[in-house]
Design a protein around this motif. Structure first.
Motif, short mmCIF file in Angstrom:
data_model
loop_
_atom_site.label_atom_id
_atom_site.label_comp_id
_atom_site.label_asym_id
_atom_site.label_seq_id
_atom_site.Cartn_x
_atom_site.Cartn_y
_atom_site.Cartn_z
N VAL A 1 0.11 14.98 -6.07
CA VAL A 1 -0.69 13.75 -6.09
C VAL A 1 0.21 12.61 -6.53
O VAL A 1 0.96 12.74 -7.51
CB VAL A 1 -1.90 13.88 -7.04
CG1 VAL A 1 -2.58 12.53 -7.22
CG2 VAL A 1 -2.88 14.89 -6.49
N PHE A 2 0.15 11.52 -5.79
CA PHE A 2 0.92 10.34 -6.15
C PHE A 2 0.15 9.12 -5.67
O PHE A 2 -0.28 9.08 -4.52
CB PHE A 2 2.32 10.35 -5.53
CG PHE A 2 3.14 9.19 -5.95
CD1 PHE A 2 3.81 9.20 -7.16
CD2 PHE A 2 3.22 8.05 -5.17
CE1 PHE A 2 4.56 8.12 -7.58
CE2 PHE A 2 3.97 6.97 -5.57
CZ PHE A 2 4.64 7.00 -6.78
N ASN A 3 -0.04 8.17 -6.53
CA ASN A 3 -0.82 6.98 -6.17
C ASN A 3 0.08 5.81 -5.84
O ASN A 3 0.91 5.42 -6.64
CB ASN A 3 -1.78 6.62 -7.30
CG ASN A 3 -2.83 7.70 -7.47
OD1 ASN A 3 -3.55 8.00 -6.53
ND2 ASN A 3 -2.89 8.30 -8.63
N VAL A 4 -0.08 5.29 -4.66
CA VAL A 4 0.68 4.13 -4.21
C VAL A 4 0.01 2.90 -4.81
O VAL A 4 -1.13 2.58 -4.48
CB VAL A 4 0.69 4.04 -2.67
CG1 VAL A 4 1.34 2.76 -2.22
CG2 VAL A 4 1.41 5.24 -2.08
N SER A 5 0.73 2.21 -5.70
CA SER A 5 0.10 1.07 -6.37
C SER A 5 0.68 -0.28 -5.96
O SER A 5 0.01 -1.29 -6.07
CB SER A 5 0.20 1.23 -7.89
OG SER A 5 1.53 1.41 -8.29
N THR A 6 1.90 -0.32 -5.47
CA THR A 6 2.51 -1.59 -5.07
C THR A 6 3.21 -1.43 -3.72
O THR A 6 4.43 -1.51 -3.63
CB THR A 6 3.53 -2.07 -6.13
OG1 THR A 6 4.47 -1.01 -6.37
CG2 THR A 6 2.85 -2.45 -7.42
#
Length: 186
Positions: free
Chosen positions: A61-66
């Protein structure tokens, strides 16, 4: 709010740990009965903690924030051996969706309760590919629509191709504020 680091060698991408937001009880009670959007820290933390509970060695799981910013080498990591899928919460145009990147099939499926156009998510998808070194961090956005299909294709030198498609969401969003909870359900 507190932002402790979850330090787990099975589910954290970066050795420094993954930040998780912890707020007062009143905040979570407000989230139960609100028409306000869930905050990005809440969404990120939910995804990270759900992954931590599962400890699935084939899932990252990895959240793309920018998305869209130039990435440094330190922001790009190799996937752990055995990982076949990456799940990410995307945020574009004040709307959340969930992306599932299938490494073997070279497909990124977008699950979006409002069914935004596929190209809404291409910047996030490219960022996700770069962060796990599945494409060069210098690759520019060159997704193109595939004629007759509801998908986009990113073709790289050497013939490598990645596809970006809209999946069927579990639930259809019927208002302008439930995308956070619906993304959590995906």
């Amino acid at each position: 709010f507190l932002f402790p680091l979850l330090d787990c060698n099975k589910c954290c991408v970066f050795k420094s740990g993954t930040p998780v937001s912890i707020g007062p009880v009143e905040y979570y009670k407000k989230c139960l009965e609100t028409t306000c959007w869930f905050e990005q820290d809440f969404m990120r933390s939910y995804a990270v903690l759900a992954s931590h509970v599962m400890h699935d060695p084939t899932l990252q799981v990895f959240n793309v924030s920018t998305p869209g910013q130039e990435l440094l080498d330190t922001q790009c990591k190799d996937l752990r051996p055995g990982v076949t899928q990456v799940v990410s919460v995307f945020l574009q145009k004040a709307h959340y969706s969930v992306a599932v990147l299938d490494i073997e099939e070279q497909v990124i499926m977008i699950y979006d309760g409002l069914n935004y156009k596929t190209d809404t998510w291409k910047v996030c998808a490219l960022d996700l590919l770069k962060r796990f070194k599945l494409v060069s961090k210098d690759v520019k956005d060159s997704f193109e629509f595939v004629k007759g299909k509801k998908c986009m294709r990113l073709t790289l030198s050497g013939g490598q191709k990645w596809f970006l498609k809209n999946g069927e969401p579990l639930v259809t969003q019927r208002n302008d504020y439930d995308c956070g909870p619906l993304a959590c359900l995906q």
